[in-house]
Design a protein around this motif. Structure first.
Motif, PDB file in Angstrom:
ATOM      1  N   ILE A   1       0.836  -1.202   0.000  1.00 54.70           N
ATOM      2  CA  ILE A   1       0.000   0.000   0.000  1.00 54.70           C
ATOM      3  C   ILE A   1       0.872   1.253   0.000  1.00 54.70           C
ATOM      4  O   ILE A   1       0.611   2.220  -0.732  1.00 54.70           O
ATOM      5  CB  ILE A   1      -0.943   0.005   1.216  1.00 54.70           C
ATOM      6  N   SER A   2       1.926   1.235   0.797  1.00 45.34           N
ATOM      7  CA  SER A   2       2.829   2.386   0.881  1.00 45.34           C
ATOM      8  C   SER A   2       3.532   2.643  -0.443  1.00 45.34           C
ATOM      9  O   SER A   2       3.666   3.795  -0.877  1.00 45.34           O
ATOM     10  CB  SER A   2       3.868   2.154   1.985  1.00 45.34           C
ATOM     11  N   ILE A   3       3.990   1.582  -1.104  1.00 45.76           N
ATOM     12  CA  ILE A   3       4.648   1.734  -2.403  1.00 45.76           C
ATOM     13  C   ILE A   3       3.693   2.330  -3.422  1.00 45.76           C
ATOM     14  O   ILE A   3       4.053   3.238  -4.186  1.00 45.76           O
ATOM     15  CB  ILE A   3       5.179   0.371  -2.906  1.00 45.76           C
ATOM     16  N   ALA A   4       2.457   1.830  -3.434  1.00 47.41           N
ATOM     17  CA  ALA A   4       1.453   2.330  -4.382  1.00 47.41           C
ATOM     18  C   ALA A   4       1.190   3.814  -4.168  1.00 47.41           C
ATOM     19  O   ALA A   4       1.125   4.598  -5.130  1.00 47.41           O
ATOM     20  CB  ALA A   4       0.164   1.528  -4.244  1.00 47.41           C
ATOM     21  N   LEU A   5       1.026   4.233  -2.916  1.00 44.69           N
ATOM     22  CA  LEU A   5       0.767   5.639  -2.615  1.00 44.69           C
ATOM     23  C   LEU A   5       1.945   6.515  -2.999  1.00 44.69           C
ATOM     24  O   LEU A   5       1.778   7.622  -3.544  1.00 44.69           O
ATOM     25  CB  LEU A   5       0.452   5.802  -1.118  1.00 44.69           C
ATOM     26  N   PHE A   6       3.146   6.034  -2.751  1.00 49.53           N
ATOM     27  CA  PHE A   6       4.352   6.805  -3.056  1.00 49.53           C
ATOM     28  C   PHE A   6       4.483   7.042  -4.559  1.00 49.53           C
ATOM     29  O   PHE A   6       4.765   8.163  -5.004  1.00 49.53           O
ATOM     30  CB  PHE A   6       5.583   6.070  -2.522  1.00 49.53           C
ATOM     31  N   PHE A   7       4.265   6.006  -5.340  1.00 46.47           N
ATOM     32  CA  PHE A   7       4.366   6.156  -6.788  1.00 46.47           C
ATOM     33  C   PHE A   7       3.224   6.996  -7.343  1.00 46.47           C
ATOM     34  O   PHE A   7       3.390   7.703  -8.335  1.00 46.47           O
ATOM     35  CB  PHE A   7       4.370   4.779  -7.467  1.00 46.47           C
ATOM     36  N   PHE A   8       2.060   6.931  -6.697  1.00 40.05           N
ATOM     37  CA  PHE A   8       0.901   7.673  -7.191  1.00 40.05           C
ATOM     38  C   PHE A   8       1.137   9.185  -7.131  1.00 40.05           C
ATOM     39  O   PHE A   8       0.695   9.921  -8.011  1.00 40.05           O
ATOM     40  CB  PHE A   8      -0.343   7.305  -6.383  1.00 40.05           C
TER      41      PHE A   8
END
Length: 235
Positions: free
Chosen positions: A74-81
Motif C-alpha cells: 500500500i505504501s509503495i502504491a501511494l508513493f508512486f501515485f
C-alpha cells in the motif's frame, strides 16, 4: 520494440552475470518495470497493488500474522501515485528507495510463506507471480509466468538471500535509468538534490563501470561475494 520490452531485456543482461538464477532474474525484471509506475497510464497497476496490499493485510491480520507485507505494498502504491514522472523515482535515490521497499515486501512475505508452504519453491513462485501481476504489463504476464514456473520448479533450487534480493531489485531498477540516459530528455540522476539532467555519456560511463564489475566478479568470485556481504552488513 516497445520501450518496456527493451528495459526488461536490458535488466536481464545486467543481472545475469551476477545471478544466473531465475528467481533473481525475475526480481530484476520487476525492478526494471517498477520504475515506470509513476506514469499515468500505469495507475491501474498502482490501484491493483493497493488492493492486493489491502487484501493481504486484512487476511494476515485475520490469521493473526503481521500485516506488514500488505502495508508495504500500500505504501509503495501511494508513493508512486504522488510521484512525478521522471522525477525522484527516476533517480539513484528513488531506485534505492524502490528496491529497499520491494525487498522488505519480498523478505517479509517470503518468511510468512515459508512457514505455511511445504516446498520452499512454492513460496518463491508465489512471491514472483504476485509481484508480476501487480507490476508488469499485462502482455508480458504469460511469458513471465512460464519463465518463472519453469525456472523455479525445474532448475536447481534457489538459495533465498536478502542481499541477493536487494541487489537484484536495485540492478534491475538501475538498468532502467541507464537506458533512459540514452533518450533525448535524459535523466535527473540525483533528484531531488540536483535537477541537472544527465545523458548518453553518463550512460556509457555507468555501462563501463558495470563491465569492470563483471570482470572483477569473475576474476575474484570469492572476494566479490565477501565485499557484497560487507557492504550490505553496513546498511
Amino acid at each position: 520494440m516497445p520501450s518496456y520490452k527493451k528495459h526488461l531485456i536490458f535488466s536481464l543482461i545486467m543481472i545475469f552475470p551476477f545471478f544466473p538464477d531465475v528467481y533473481y532474474l525475475s526480481l530484476a525484471v520487476i525492478g526494471a518495470s517498477v520504475v515506470d509506475l509513476d506514469t499515468s497510464f500505469r495507475y491501474r497497476n498502482l490501484v491493483l497493488m493497493a488492493l492486493v496490499g489491502g487484501l493481504l493485510a486484512v487476511t494476515l491480520q485475520f490469521l493473526q500474522i503481521t500485516p506488514f507485507p500488505g502495508l508495504i505494498l500500500i505504501s509503495i502504491a501511494l508513493f508512486f501515485f504522488v510521484a512525478q514522472h521522471r522525477g525522484i523515482m527516476h533517480s539513484i535515490l528513488g531506485n534505492i528507495l524502490a528496491a529497499a521497499c520491494l525487498a522488505l515486501f519480498v523478505i517479509s512475505f517470503q518468511n510468512i510463506l515459508v512457514k505455511i508452504t511445504p516446498d520452499p519453491r512454492i513460496s518463491l513462485f508465489l512471491t514472483s507471480i504476485i509481484l508480476g501481476i501487480i507490476v508488469l504489463n499485462r502482455g508480458l504476464l504469460i511469458i513471465y509466468t512460464l519463465f518463472v514456473s519453469i525456472g523455479i520448479f525445474l532448475a536447481p533450487e534457489s538459495t533465498f538471500n536478502f542481499i541477493y534480493v536487494s541487489t537484484a531489485l536495485f540492478i534491475g531498477s538501475l538498468s532502467h535509468l541507464i537506458l533512459d540516459l540514452f533518450t533525448g530528455s535524459g535523466v535527473k540522476l540525483f533528484d531531488p538534490i540536483s535537477s541537472h539532467r544527465y545523458g548518453k555519456m553518463t550512460g556509457l560511463f555507468i555501462i563501463m563501470l558495470w563491465l569492470v564489475g563483471v570482470m572483477f566478479f569473475y576474476l575474484n568470485p570469492a572476494e566479490s561475494h565477501a565485499s557484497l556481504n560487507y557492504v550490505f552488513s553496513q546498511l
